[in-house]
Motif scaffolding. Sequence first.
Motif, PDB file in Angstrom:
ATOM      1  N   ALA A 158       7.652   8.229  -3.045  1.00 53.84           N
ATOM      2  CA  ALA A 158       8.157   7.402  -1.950  1.00 53.84           C
ATOM      3  C   ALA A 158       9.500   6.785  -2.305  1.00 53.84           C
ATOM      4  N   GLU A 159       9.693   6.434  -3.581  1.00 53.65           N
ATOM      5  CA  GLU A 159      10.934   5.802  -4.007  1.00 53.65           C
ATOM      6  C   GLU A 159      12.057   6.819  -4.239  1.00 53.65           C
ATOM      7  N   GLN A 160      11.714   7.973  -4.827  1.00 46.84           N
ATOM      8  CA  GLN A 160      12.751   8.910  -5.270  1.00 46.84           C
ATOM      9  C   GLN A 160      13.007  10.063  -4.287  1.00 46.84           C
ATOM     10  N   VAL A 161      11.975  10.466  -3.560  1.00 48.46           N
ATOM     11  CA  VAL A 161      12.141  11.562  -2.600  1.00 48.46           C
ATOM     12  C   VAL A 161      11.503  11.142  -1.272  1.00 48.46           C
ATOM     13  N   PRO A 162      12.086  10.154  -0.611  1.00 51.10           N
ATOM     14  CA  PRO A 162      11.457   9.621   0.605  1.00 51.10           C
ATOM     15  C   PRO A 162      11.290  10.648   1.713  1.00 51.10           C
ATOM     16  N   GLU A 163      12.176  11.661   1.762  1.00 59.19           N
ATOM     17  CA  GLU A 163      12.062  12.667   2.815  1.00 59.19           C
ATOM     18  C   GLU A 163      10.809  13.529   2.625  1.00 59.19           C
ATOM     19  N   VAL A 164      10.371  13.711   1.395  1.00 61.32           N
ATOM     20  CA  VAL A 164       9.125  14.438   1.137  1.00 61.32           C
ATOM     21  C   VAL A 164       7.929  13.543   1.407  1.00 61.32           C
ATOM     22  N   PHE A 165       8.018  12.299   0.961  1.00 64.25           N
ATOM     23  CA  PHE A 165       6.925  11.351   1.208  1.00 64.25           C
ATOM     24  C   PHE A 165       6.679  11.193   2.705  1.00 64.25           C
ATOM     25  N   ALA A 166       7.737  11.267   3.510  1.00 61.80           N
ATOM     26  CA  ALA A 166       7.599  11.072   4.958  1.00 61.80           C
ATOM     27  C   ALA A 166       6.734  12.149   5.606  1.00 61.80           C
ATOM     28  N   VAL A 167       6.665  13.337   5.006  1.00 62.96           N
ATOM     29  CA  VAL A 167       5.851  14.424   5.580  1.00 62.96           C
ATOM     30  C   VAL A 167       4.616  14.715   4.735  1.00 62.96           C
TER      31      VAL A 167
ATOM     32  N   PRO B  59       0.833  -1.207   0.000  1.00 65.88           N
ATOM     33  CA  PRO B  59       0.000   0.000   0.000  1.00 65.88           C
ATOM     34  C   PRO B  59       0.863   1.251   0.000  1.00 65.88           C
ATOM     35  N   VAL B  60       0.494   2.233  -0.801  1.00 64.14           N
ATOM     36  CA  VAL B  60       1.256   3.488  -0.873  1.00 64.14           C
ATOM     37  C   VAL B  60       0.456   4.673  -0.358  1.00 64.14           C
ATOM     38  N   ALA B  61      -0.851   4.506  -0.226  1.00 65.07           N
ATOM     39  CA  ALA B  61      -1.689   5.621   0.214  1.00 65.07           C
ATOM     40  C   ALA B  61      -3.031   5.076   0.669  1.00 65.07           C
ATOM     41  N   LEU B  62      -3.869   5.992   1.151  1.00 70.46           N
ATOM     42  CA  LEU B  62      -5.214   5.645   1.609  1.00 70.46           C
ATOM     43  C   LEU B  62      -6.238   6.451   0.815  1.00 70.46           C
ATOM     44  N   VAL B  63      -7.411   5.885   0.649  1.00 70.16           N
ATOM     45  CA  VAL B  63      -8.533   6.614   0.058  1.00 70.16           C
ATOM     46  C   VAL B  63      -9.742   6.442   0.962  1.00 70.16           C
ATOM     47  N   ALA B  64     -10.582   7.461   1.010  1.00 65.48           N
ATOM     48  CA  ALA B  64     -11.795   7.415   1.823  1.00 65.48           C
ATOM     49  C   ALA B  64     -12.995   7.385   0.892  1.00 65.48           C
ATOM     50  N   GLU B  65     -13.779   6.278   0.970  1.00 69.72           N
ATOM     51  CA  GLU B  65     -14.893   6.160   0.000  1.00 69.72           C
ATOM     52  C   GLU B  65     -16.128   5.427   0.540  1.00 69.72           C
ATOM     53  N   PRO B  66     -16.757   5.781   1.596  1.00 61.52           N
ATOM     54  CA  PRO B  66     -16.264   6.659   2.665  1.00 61.52           C
ATOM     55  C   PRO B  66     -15.353   5.941   3.663  1.00 61.52           C
ATOM     56  N   ILE B  67     -15.375   4.607   3.656  1.00 59.92           N
ATOM     57  CA  ILE B  67     -14.473   3.880   4.548  1.00 59.92           C
ATOM     58  C   ILE B  67     -13.054   4.003   4.011  1.00 59.92           C
TER      59      ILE B  67
ATOM     60  N   THR C 116      -7.274  -5.329  11.199  1.00 60.71           N
ATOM     61  CA  THR C 116      -5.939  -4.947  10.745  1.00 60.71           C
ATOM     62  C   THR C 116      -5.765  -3.441  10.851  1.00 60.71           C
ATOM     63  N   ALA C 117      -4.702  -3.022  11.523  1.00 65.08           N
ATOM     64  CA  ALA C 117      -4.445  -1.589  11.686  1.00 65.08           C
ATOM     65  C   ALA C 117      -4.015  -0.983  10.357  1.00 65.08           C
ATOM     66  N   LEU C 118      -4.607   0.151  10.024  1.00 62.34           N
ATOM     67  CA  LEU C 118      -4.243   0.822   8.779  1.00 62.34           C
ATOM     68  C   LEU C 118      -2.838   1.423   8.891  1.00 62.34           C
ATOM     69  N   PRO C 119      -2.052   1.337   7.825  1.00 63.73           N
ATOM     70  CA  PRO C 119      -0.716   1.927   7.860  1.00 63.73           C
ATOM     71  C   PRO C 119      -0.785   3.446   7.844  1.00 63.73           C
ATOM     72  N   ASP C 120       0.283   4.072   8.312  1.00 63.11           N
ATOM     73  CA  ASP C 120       0.368   5.539   8.337  1.00 63.11           C
ATOM     74  C   ASP C 120       0.810   6.013   6.959  1.00 63.11           C
ATOM     75  N   LEU C 121      -0.158   6.355   6.115  1.00 61.35           N
ATOM     76  CA  LEU C 121       0.110   6.721   4.729  1.00 61.35           C
ATOM     77  C   LEU C 121      -0.691   7.970   4.361  1.00 61.35           C
ATOM     78  N   PRO C 122      -0.272   8.692   3.321  1.00 56.50           N
ATOM     79  CA  PRO C 122      -1.023   9.886   2.901  1.00 56.50           C
ATOM     80  C   PRO C 122      -2.397   9.529   2.350  1.00 56.50           C
ATOM     81  N   LEU C 123      -3.285  10.476   2.460  1.00 51.61           N
ATOM     82  CA  LEU C 123      -4.647  10.301   1.955  1.00 51.61           C
ATOM     83  C   LEU C 123      -4.740  10.888   0.551  1.00 51.61           C
ATOM     84  N   LEU C 124      -5.344  10.143  -0.368  1.00 50.14           N
ATOM     85  CA  LEU C 124      -5.523  10.612  -1.739  1.00 50.14           C
ATOM     86  C   LEU C 124      -6.953  11.096  -1.932  1.00 50.14           C
ATOM     87  N   ARG C 125      -7.084  12.228  -2.627  1.00 48.39           N
ATOM     88  CA  ARG C 125      -8.405  12.754  -2.956  1.00 48.39           C
ATOM     89  C   ARG C 125      -8.432  13.057  -4.451  1.00 48.39           C
TER      90      ARG C 125
END
Length: 270
Positions: free
Chosen positions: A183-192, A126-134, A151-160
């Motif tokens: 996430a692969e090329q600029v992990p320091e940006v993906f982290a925030v 998983p690389v991100a989360l979506v709300a639809e609505p779950i 299962t606990a959801l991973p700490d990932l960015p939300l996509l809209r």
Amino acid sequence: MSHSLIPPLEPRARARRDLRAAPAGIARRVALVLGIAGGVALLAFAGLHFAAEMPFFRVARVEITGTSYLTRAEILDAAGIEVGASVLEKRSRLEERIEALQLVESATVERDLPSTLLVTIDEAEPVALVAEPIVVPVDRAGNRIPFGPRTALPDLPLLRVASPGAAAPLGLPTLASEVSRMAEQVPEVFAVLSEAWGGDREVTLLLGQSAVKVRYRPPFSEPRLRAAIVALTDAARRFPARSPREADLRFEDQVVVRTAAAAVEGGLRR
């Protein structure tokens, strides 16, 4: 006594007969070799079939590695592996069944004779989360990843994704792919990265708790994104009273930084 210059006929005739017989001899030898090879293959097939029916080659243990989200029961059920099944079943068939699972990118099955199967799984990450609505995770292709209720959801960015009414809305697969590459090329940006919006031909990233925006037109460019971070950091240092709120990369060869106080003025160009 005179000697004839004509050689005796009998040896030459015999030579012709030998030449005619040679191909037939070769053909018989080839046929014999093929017959032996066919017999060996038939015996091997019969032996394999016989061995598959022997209790000695029944599955007693299945070792599964590489899983983080799929359960053991889900994999065994998809593969059709049951205790007592033959360990000699065709491996490619088992692999195809497992790879049919939505979470599996690839699967490898090996045998540890006489009664163990070794299954290695490469799961879709998983690389991100979506709300639809779950809220559900998605992989880099935008495919939903089914998670169990416990299962606990991973700490990932939300996509809209923009509404269908937008002129050229970016689809979820495009947005997920963009975030995966970050996430692969600029992990320091993906982290925030907290959120990513797919709008009308553009992507907006929300970074950090202060939700600083970075806007760009895909595809994602690593140098341009790094330039945006440098510009935001520089603006925060140079103008401490006017915290940067947005870095706009939609203009070619420019990074436009907008601050809270300068938003109306059009921002700072770099």
